[in-house]
Structures are given as C-alpha cells and as structure tokens.
Design a protein around this motif. Structure first.
Motif, PDB file in Angstrom:
ATOM      1  N   GLU A  39      -7.947 -67.727  37.387  1.00  0.00           N
ATOM      2  CA  GLU A  39      -6.829 -66.899  37.854  1.00  0.00           C
ATOM      3  C   GLU A  39      -5.601 -67.723  38.240  1.00  0.00           C
ATOM      4  OE1 GLU A  39      -8.622 -64.801  41.067  1.00  0.00           O
ATOM      5  OE2 GLU A  39      -9.216 -63.111  39.798  1.00  0.00           O
ATOM      6  N   CYS A  40      -5.815 -68.912  38.765  1.00  0.00           N
ATOM      7  CA  CYS A  40      -4.673 -69.692  39.279  1.00  0.00           C
ATOM      8  C   CYS A  40      -4.094 -70.629  38.232  1.00  0.00           C
ATOM      9  CB  CYS A  40      -5.065 -70.444  40.538  1.00  0.00           C
ATOM     10  SG  CYS A  40      -6.090 -71.912  40.246  1.00  0.00           S
ATOM     11  N   GLY A  41      -4.686 -70.665  37.059  1.00  0.00           N
ATOM     12  CA  GLY A  41      -4.137 -71.493  35.995  1.00  0.00           C
ATOM     13  C   GLY A  41      -4.328 -72.983  36.195  1.00  0.00           C
ATOM     14  N   GLU A  43      -4.432 -74.513  39.389  1.00  0.00           N
ATOM     15  CA  GLU A  43      -3.798 -74.991  40.633  1.00  0.00           C
ATOM     16  C   GLU A  43      -4.814 -75.237  41.746  1.00  0.00           C
ATOM     17  OE1 GLU A  43      -0.561 -75.830  40.887  1.00  0.00           O
ATOM     18  OE2 GLU A  43      -0.417 -75.373  38.751  1.00  0.00           O
ATOM     19  N   MET A  44      -6.097 -75.024  41.444  1.00  0.00           N
ATOM     20  CA  MET A  44      -7.180 -75.284  42.390  1.00  0.00           C
ATOM     21  C   MET A  44      -7.124 -74.396  43.631  1.00  0.00           C
ATOM     22  SD  MET A  44      -8.932 -79.016  43.095  1.00  0.00           S
ATOM     23  CE  MET A  44      -7.436 -79.852  43.300  1.00  0.00           C
ATOM     24  N   VAL A  45      -6.790 -73.122  43.423  1.00  0.00           N
ATOM     25  CA  VAL A  45      -6.784 -72.188  44.546  1.00  0.00           C
ATOM     26  C   VAL A  45      -7.590 -70.921  44.270  1.00  0.00           C
ATOM     27  CG1 VAL A  45      -4.606 -72.989  45.529  1.00  0.00           C
ATOM     28  CG2 VAL A  45      -4.576 -71.160  43.820  1.00  0.00           C
ATOM     29  N   CYS A  46      -8.338 -70.867  43.147  1.00  0.00           N
ATOM     30  CA  CYS A  46      -9.057 -69.619  42.867  1.00  0.00           C
ATOM     31  C   CYS A  46     -10.580 -69.797  42.751  1.00  0.00           C
ATOM     32  CB  CYS A  46      -8.517 -68.958  41.594  1.00  0.00           C
ATOM     33  SG  CYS A  46      -9.007 -69.766  40.045  1.00  0.00           S
ATOM     34  N   ALA A  47     -11.051 -70.919  42.293  1.00  0.00           N
ATOM     35  CA  ALA A  47     -12.482 -71.201  42.115  1.00  0.00           C
ATOM     36  C   ALA A  47     -13.145 -70.295  41.078  1.00  0.00           C
ATOM     37  CB  ALA A  47     -13.234 -71.137  43.440  1.00  0.00           C
ATOM     38  N   THR A  48     -12.346 -69.639  40.221  1.00  0.00           N
ATOM     39  CA  THR A  48     -12.929 -68.783  39.178  1.00  0.00           C
ATOM     40  C   THR A  48     -13.113 -69.534  37.857  1.00  0.00           C
ATOM     41  OG1 THR A  48     -10.750 -67.936  38.535  1.00  0.00           O
ATOM     42  CG2 THR A  48     -11.983 -66.681  40.199  1.00  0.00           C
TER      43      THR A  48
END
Ligand code: FES
Length: 108
Positions: A39-41, A43-48
C-alpha cells in the motif's frame, strides 16, 4: 537477470525474472503476484509486502533489517517468523539468484 520464486499460500510456485536494482516487492507487483499489496509503495509504513524468505542459504546475503523494518514486522497481518522480511527492503542482485519467498496467507 535473476529469477525469484514466489510460493503462494496454496503451495503453488511461480518463477519471475527480476532486474538488479528492483526490490522483491516491485518484482512481485510487476508480475501481478497476489498477496503483495504494498500500500505504501515501499516507504516502509504499511507492512503489506511481508514475505517469508525460504532460502535459508541466502539469508546472510540479504541486507540486515533496519530498526524501522524490525518495528514494522510487528504489525504484519500474519505473525512474523525467523525468515520474515518486508519485500520492499530486499534489493535484487545477482547474489540472490534462486531466492524463494512465501506469501503469507493472510495477505491474499
Ligand atoms: Fe509498504 Fe513495504 S511496501 S512496507
């Protein structure tokens, strides 16, 4: 060109060609691998983009997890294992030829 194998939760495998400089996440997205949401592309902020690295012989060739990656792995939809990584943090190189990663079932 490096080949990466993605294992889906139902046990199917798919080999995908990967270019040096891309991340495993980008390779998965480009190939349409289900379960790498990212989801974050990157940026290491979604963990998906969580994967389980199955290639134990290649673990020491991966860059070490940063402190942020360590923290984000506590927020994955499926509990982390010893081989857990954020696929956006694994850059492709010739040294990772034959890398096998498993997609967590909860991401599909
Ligand atoms: Fe969001 Fe990897 S793509 S943490």
């Amino acid at each position: 060109m490096t080949v990466i194998t993605f294992i889906t939760p139902d046990g199917m495998s798919r080999d995908v060609e990967a270019e040096t400089g891309m991340s495993v996440m980008q390779v998965a997205k480009r190939a349409g691998i289900d379960g790498i949401i990212a989801e974050c592309g990157g940026e290491m902020v979604c963990a998906t983009c969580h994967v389980f690295v199955r290639s134990e012989e290649l673990l020491d060739r991966l860059p070490p997890r940063s402190a942020i990656e360590e923290d984000m792995l506590d927020f994955t939809s499926e509990p982390r294992r010893s081989g857990s990584r954020l696929s956006c943090q694994i850059p492709i190189s010739d040294r990772l030829a034959g890398l096998v990663v498993e997609i967590p079932g909860t991401q599909v």
